[in-house]
Scaffold this active site. Structure first.
Site, mmCIF file in Angstrom:
data_model
loop_
_atom_site.group_PDB
_atom_site.id
_atom_site.type_symbol
_atom_site.label_atom_id
_atom_site.label_comp_id
_atom_site.label_asym_id
_atom_site.label_seq_id
_atom_site.Cartn_x
_atom_site.Cartn_y
_atom_site.Cartn_z
ATOM 1 N N HIS A 147 -20.838 13.946 19.205
ATOM 2 C CA HIS A 147 -21.123 14.317 20.338
ATOM 3 C C HIS A 147 -22.740 13.845 20.689
ATOM 4 O O HIS A 147 -23.609 14.448 19.644
ATOM 5 C CB HIS A 147 -21.199 15.697 20.753
ATOM 6 C CG HIS A 147 -21.737 16.190 22.033
ATOM 7 N ND1 HIS A 147 -20.768 16.988 22.980
ATOM 8 C CD2 HIS A 147 -23.200 16.330 22.372
ATOM 9 C CE1 HIS A 147 -21.737 17.280 23.954
ATOM 10 N NE2 HIS A 147 -23.167 16.790 23.448
ATOM 11 N N ARG A 204 -28.783 20.911 34.503
ATOM 12 C CA ARG A 204 -29.703 22.253 34.293
ATOM 13 C C ARG A 204 -30.579 21.864 32.876
ATOM 14 O O ARG A 204 -30.219 20.983 32.105
ATOM 15 C CB ARG A 204 -29.193 23.239 33.965
ATOM 16 C CG ARG A 204 -27.768 23.198 33.213
ATOM 17 C CD ARG A 204 -27.177 24.438 32.849
ATOM 18 N NE ARG A 204 -26.006 24.206 31.863
ATOM 19 C CZ ARG A 204 -25.813 23.874 30.612
ATOM 20 N NH1 ARG A 204 -27.253 24.029 29.736
ATOM 21 N NH2 ARG A 204 -24.719 23.633 30.047
#
Ligand code: ADP
Length: 452
Positions: free
Chosen positions: A208, A291
């Protein structure tokens, strides 16, 4: 610049935002539930308002209460932190309608990226490589079967409204697909009130890797490099580092430019993260978070850029004050999420911290809202704090992390610090050789058993 910012969050991230506000000379308003009356963010803010009972849906997610708190205190902006209302487009719109700035991107961008199918289509149209899969939602099981057979199993069924790893099911073979579709749909309906799902090729051994971006909404955008968050448990990140031990400078610059240019085209405003899976030298977009992220400090440590400070300035209308060439990467940083959980079973362990000693010294940062005597309430996430270490290179950073973990004392409750002590001494982790399944395998093979 804003005069007064209300921080619609709690815990370490409320403190993080509060610190950035103080350094810019902005007054702060803390909000809290009745369970958090003695929390550190309440103590350190200039003002505080109780917004409801312990349950998040009646306090930290309660939009009318938050609006009332803005009105009472005269706050002219709201920082949502992460989680809670941070990716709620309606909240951003309601604030704007009341003349209060939302410190984050436009409601339009939040909505676009909040729907994973639209996000993926948008990413592809902006030139970002995506995981092969269905073009949109799959509504018909027969079509899903046809598509999956063409792609080849295993495939992953994912919820369009997904988040936190919920509504995701792997089908290893054709006979498992109908059940995977049904379970993912019902999980998604229960968690998000939206049972739309789509199909993706399941990558078997990816890492990831995500890119941090910053934009000013006027067509300027930069990337701040990548973070490697491959050490995960139940799709939740446990350890994050920057730069990734797996990619080289050429890949960093190439992907960084692809994401920054996509953000320029979108006229994206504020901080965002573009998440990828990385396998066999290829990047595949999975989602974008509109965010601030839990793991933003590792990027701050290697760039020297205060991401919250930039969010505040951009939300107040400033242009980005630097360009891509001004950003330099220095050294290596690792973050460990220390939770109030049993380090072997991960059962939550709320309760009173009877003794607390955070580590210190060169290159050590602890972002935490706890203190000695503090009682961790059972109502929210179990994060005690984030230990972030920075060094000139990965080896030095690992040595520093080991030393900092040895100094860290949290008594009275269980914490996951022992897990990190094991990880820092593990050869695969030391060599940066892990994919997104590595940690689960390590735990399943007894990595935390006491006789090891
Ligand atoms: P969420 O928003 O629920 O966190 P993501 O799309 O970000 O969902 O995926 C979370 C994690 O799930 C990833 O970090 C990865 O571990 C795993 N994952 C997601 N998509 C795939 C895929 N196509 N193949 C393999 N693993 C995946």
């Amino acid at each position: 610049m804003f005069n007064k910012v209300l921080i619609a969050n709690r815990g370490e991230i409320a403190l993080r935002v509060l610190r950035a506000c103080k350094e810019l000379g902005i007054s702060t308003v803390a909000v809290h539930s009745t369970a958090d009356a003695d929390a550190m963010h309440v103590r350190l803010a200039d003002e505080s308002v109780c917004i409801g009972p312990p349950a998040a849906r009646e306090s930290y997610l309660n939009i009318p209460s938050l609006l009332a708190a803005c009105e009472i205190t005269g706050a002219d902006a709201v920082h949502p932190g992460y989680g809670f209302l941070s990716e709620n487009a309606r909240f951003a719109e309601i604030l704007e309608a009341h003349g209060i700035a939302f410190i984050g991107p436009s409601a339009e961008h939040i909505r676009m990226m909040g729907d994973k199918i639209i996000a993926k289509q948008t990413a592809a149209s902006l030139g970002i490589p995506v995981v092969p899969g269905s073009d949109g939602a799959v509504t018909n099981d027969r079509e899903a079967m046809k598509l999956a057979s063409e792609m080849g199993f295993p495939v992953l069924v994912k919820a369009s409204a997904g988040g936190g790893g919920r509504g995701m099911k792997v089908a290893w073979s054709a006979d498992q697909l109908p059940e995977a579709l049904a379970t993912a749909r019902s999980e998604a309906r229960a968690a998000f009130d939206n049972d739309e799902v789509y199909i993706e090729k399941y990558l078997s051994t990816p890492r990831h890797i995500e890119f941090q971006v910053l934009g000013d909404g006027k067509g300027n955008a930069v990337h701040l490099g990548e973070r490697d968050c491959s050490l995960q448990r139940r799709h939740q990140k446990v350890w994050e580092e920057a730069p990734s031990p797996a990619i080289n400078q050429e890949e960093r610059e190439r992907m960084g430019e692809i994401v920054a240019s996509a953000m320029r085209k979108l006229q994206y405003s504020g901080a965002g993260t573009i998440e990828f899976l990385y396998e066999n030298g290829e990047f595949y977009f999975i989602e974008m978070n509109t965010r601030l992220q839990v793991e933003h400090p590792v990027t701050e440590m290697i760039t020297g850029i205060d991401i919250v400070n930039e969010q505040l300035k951009v939300a107040a209308g400033a242009s980005l004050s630097f360009s891509q060439e001004d950003i330099t990467f220095q050294g290596h940083a690792i973050e460990c999420r220390i939770n109030a959980e049993d380090p072997a079973t991960f059962t939550p362990s709320p309760g009173q911290i009877t003794y607390y000693h955070p580590p210190g010294g060169l290159g050590v940062r602890v972002d935490s809202g706890v203190y000695q005597g503090y009682r961790i309430p059972p109502h929210y996430d179990s994060l005690i704090g984030k230990l972030i270490v920075h060094g000139r290179n990965r080896v030095e950073t690992m040595m520093r992390l080991r030393r900092a973990l040895d100094e860290f004392v949290v008594d009275g409750i269980k914490s996951t610090a022992p897990l990190f002590r094991r990880l820092v001494g593990n050869a695969d982790v030391a060599n940066g050789m892990y994919d997104i399944h590595w940690l689960e395998k390590f735990l399943a093979e007894g990595g935390m058993s006491t006789d090891k």
